[in-house]
Motif scaffolding. Sequence first.
Motif, PDB file in Angstrom:
ATOM      1  N   GLY A   1      21.784  -2.440  -5.921  1.00 52.56           N
ATOM      2  CA  GLY A   1      21.629  -2.700  -4.496  1.00 52.56           C
ATOM      3  C   GLY A   1      20.214  -2.451  -4.014  1.00 52.56           C
ATOM      4  N   VAL A   2      19.913  -2.958  -2.816  1.00 55.22           N
ATOM      5  CA  VAL A   2      18.603  -2.779  -2.193  1.00 55.22           C
ATOM      6  C   VAL A   2      18.718  -1.724  -1.101  1.00 55.22           C
ATOM      7  N   VAL A   3      17.768  -0.797  -1.074  1.00 49.72           N
ATOM      8  CA  VAL A   3      17.761   0.308  -0.124  1.00 49.72           C
ATOM      9  C   VAL A   3      16.514   0.188   0.747  1.00 49.72           C
ATOM     10  N   GLY A   4      16.662   0.552   2.030  1.00 49.37           N
ATOM     11  CA  GLY A   4      15.502   0.562   2.907  1.00 49.37           C
ATOM     12  C   GLY A   4      15.717  -0.296   4.137  1.00 49.37           C
ATOM     13  N   PRO A   5      14.671  -0.359   4.969  1.00 49.26           N
ATOM     14  CA  PRO A   5      13.331   0.176   4.742  1.00 49.26           C
ATOM     15  C   PRO A   5      13.241   1.688   4.971  1.00 49.26           C
ATOM     16  N   VAL A   6      12.369   2.323   4.190  1.00 51.94           N
ATOM     17  CA  VAL A   6      12.075   3.742   4.347  1.00 51.94           C
ATOM     18  C   VAL A   6      10.555   3.909   4.310  1.00 51.94           C
TER      19      VAL A   6
ATOM     20  N   VAL B   1       5.306   7.082  -0.707  1.00 49.93           N
ATOM     21  CA  VAL B   1       5.063   7.045   0.729  1.00 49.93           C
ATOM     22  C   VAL B   1       4.416   5.713   1.063  1.00 49.93           C
ATOM     23  N   GLY B   2       4.895   5.060   2.128  1.00 47.98           N
ATOM     24  CA  GLY B   2       4.325   3.782   2.541  1.00 47.98           C
ATOM     25  C   GLY B   2       4.950   3.331   3.840  1.00 47.98           C
ATOM     26  N   ALA B   3       4.530   2.167   4.315  1.00 49.10           N
ATOM     27  CA  ALA B   3       5.010   1.643   5.593  1.00 49.10           C
ATOM     28  C   ALA B   3       6.222   0.743   5.364  1.00 49.10           C
ATOM     29  N   ASP B   4       7.419   1.263   5.680  1.00 43.94           N
ATOM     30  CA  ASP B   4       8.649   0.463   5.665  1.00 43.94           C
ATOM     31  C   ASP B   4       8.818  -0.335   4.383  1.00 43.94           C
TER      32      ASP B   4
ATOM     33  N   ARG C   1       0.866  -1.181   0.000  1.00 44.43           N
ATOM     34  CA  ARG C   1       0.000   0.000   0.000  1.00 44.43           C
ATOM     35  C   ARG C   1       0.897   1.223   0.000  1.00 44.43           C
ATOM     36  N   LEU C   2       0.962   1.875  -1.133  1.00 44.42           N
ATOM     37  CA  LEU C   2       1.856   2.998  -1.334  1.00 44.42           C
ATOM     38  C   LEU C   2       1.102   4.160  -1.963  1.00 44.42           C
ATOM     39  N   ARG C   3       1.525   5.355  -1.609  1.00 48.43           N
ATOM     40  CA  ARG C   3       1.055   6.532  -2.344  1.00 48.43           C
ATOM     41  C   ARG C   3       2.183   6.980  -3.259  1.00 48.43           C
ATOM     42  N   VAL C   4       1.876   7.084  -4.522  1.00 51.23           N
ATOM     43  CA  VAL C   4       2.863   7.480  -5.523  1.00 51.23           C
ATOM     44  C   VAL C   4       2.410   8.797  -6.141  1.00 51.23           C
TER      45      VAL C   4
END
Length: 281
Positions: A256-261, A245-248, A189-192
Amino acid sequence: MATFATSDQLLVVIDPVARRTDGESVRIAKDVLSAGAAHTKVCLPDDPEEFARALARRGSRRPVVVGDDRALVRTVSLLHRRRELTECALSVVPVGAALSLARSLGVPTGAVAAARAVLDGVERRLDLLVDDSDGVVLGALRIPPVSPEAPPDSPSAHPWLRTCQSLVRTLVPVRPSRETPVTGPGPSRLRVEVDGVTLVDLGQPVAAVSVTPGSSGLAEVEVRPASVGAEASPLRASGRTVTVVGADFRYRSDAGVVGPVRRRTWTVWEGAWGLTLPTAG
């Protein structure tokens, strides 16, 4: 677009991973570059700190990185943080296991062809995605992260290894595992937002999001909504800024992999960096 003469001074920085992974390709690249340019300095850093110092001390020499996608991203990141990308035409000879980024940018993946492109190619200015933590994206980013390229010792890199593992499984009884099975990522569940306009909001689960530097200072955004039954049509937009915007959530950025953000904004820097590519035809 700039062309280069073989009399240019070159700083050839050979990534330590490339030396361990494919020493023969490194040797070939070094020989071609040394023979084709009048002034070539070769650096063999042992760690990222030495790598960074070699770039910082390049002077008027044109930097040539011999290494994989990670080495390329590291180099662009270093030059970006020093705000030296605009004055630097970067060249790369791809050597290693992860080369999909270099290939997608148009760099030959053979040592001889790539080295010849360094000597005879042209500089092309490319767009760059820069996030709000000053990180860079050269090729594309994806949410959730896609699988990286198989490392040299993985079963998918060596079919014979996969065959041996299959044979072992047929000979050894399989014991029930007490561990929780690993499953693939579910819908997010993301807001883009693209240039401040919401493309998809938190109420709509999404299966995947991709952001790619396009052309003329715009990023290409694609959102694939999660669907039940018939596949939902992807949502597409172009813009100069992209906010997620989203939860982690995590994302794969180049190598590479970035996060969680929980929030990240990317801005397109038009023509921010130069890469030496083969001449057309």
